[in-house]
Design an enzyme around this catalytic site. Structure first.
Site, PDB file in Angstrom:
ATOM      1  CG  ASP A   1      -4.648  -1.085   0.087  1.00 53.76           C
ATOM      2  OD1 ASP A   1      -4.411  -1.593   0.076  1.00 53.76           O
ATOM      3  OD2 ASP A   1      -4.427  -0.136   0.772  1.00 53.76           O
TER       4      ASP A   1
ATOM      5  CB  SER B   1      -0.594  -0.197   0.982  1.00 52.34           C
ATOM      6  OG  SER B   1      -1.916   1.384   0.631  1.00 52.34           O
TER       7      SER B   1
END
Length: 304
Positions: A179, A51
């Protein structure tokens, strides 16, 4: 840094994995750790980030302290950064295609977000970042072998950083990603580093010591399932994430106690993953800077 200065790229920590946690704009606090590692010329051979932590990963390999700060502070002042107007226009609360691919390819030499592909490519260290395939639920890893040009770097970092709902998904080839924090590593790439054979870990966290996630409420669960009814794996992984994440936090604390891990925990965290207020991010960076300068000698002692 001149590419010819190969001595400064020598790997002096080949048996320790450097791991950056994600956390969106909370990474404004941990960006100074990137800066301190570069300033002290502490070079790890393998760097893991997921991320927003994947941005730290590539900034560390490109050896750019200015970019490390700008990625989580100055960037919010760029007119096309994002915000609710961008979100309503369909570009995302964080304008991913601009922030990752366009800037990495086109930022001029005097722009804090310029990306030095030659330095990145010449660095002998490898990277490992992950994203979640929103159709199959498979966790997909990207390394330097997948990054043949600067645009690939930006696209793969965007894939890992694509917050569900707040950013449109990222398509690479025939696959679409969100993500990596919802993937098999649950936001901290400890297991990925272990799979590569590492037994010692330098872990840069974006949550204070003792933090644990709470389960989603029933209403929030229903909303997530409705939002991702065509891609239910995203909703289910998000809903389930709290428990394996907390177990991972327990394990990291155990590794720290046994001496197998050195962990940077923010003393306090005053911003959220979606904070876009420039002054708040400056304060976050400065607080992280003070702590990084205080704690870096402890890391050096642990590294031996």
């Amino acid at each position: 840094m001149p590419i010819a200065d190969q001595a400064s790229l020598a790997i002096n920590q080949p048996d320790v994995a450097l791991i950056f946690e994600g956390g969106g704009m909370r990474n404004s606090y941990t960006a100074p750790m990137v800066v301190e590692l570069l300033a002290r010329n502490i070079n790890f051979g393998h760097v893991y980030g997921i991320s927003a932590g994947s941005s730290h990963t590539v900034n560390y390999l490109v050896r750019d302290a200015v970019r490390a700060r700008a990625s989580f502070v100055e960037l919010v002042q760029y007119p096309r950064f994002g915000g609710w107007k961008s979100f309503l226009a369909g570009h995302g609360y964080f304008n991913g295609p601009y922030l990752y691919e366009e800037l990495i390819e086109t930022a001029p030499a005097d722009d804090p977000m310029r990306f030095d592909w030659d330095t990145f490519h010449a660095n002998p260290a490898d990277v490992h970042i992950e994203a979640l395939d929103w159709d199959t639920g498979e966790t997909v890893a990207f390394t330097k072998a997948d990054m043949r040009e600067a645009r690939d770097v930006g696209l793969m970092v965007r894939a890992s950083s694509t917050m569900p709902i707040f950013m449109p998904p990222t398509t690479i080839g025939s696959r679409t990603y969100v993500d990596g924090g919802m993937g098999a590593s649950w936001g901290i790439l400890l297991n990925a580093a272990r799979a590569d054979g590492f037994e010692r870990f330098c872990i840069i966290r974006t949550q204070p010591r003792g933090y644990r996630k709470k389960p989603m409420g029933s209403l929030e669960q229903r909303l997530f399932r409705a939002a991702f009814r065509k891609h239910p794996v995203v909703a289910e992984r998000t809903i389930a994430r709290w428990q394996p994440y907390n177990e991972l936090c327990d394990e990291i604390e155990h590794l720290e106690k046994t001496g197998a891990a050195w962990v940077f925990y923010p003393d306090a965290m005053e911003v959220t993953n979606k904070t876009t207020d420039y002054d708040a991010l400056v304060r976050s960076y400065e607080a992280g800077q003070a702590q990084a300068r205080r704690d870096i000698e402890s890391l050096e002692a642990w590294l031996g």
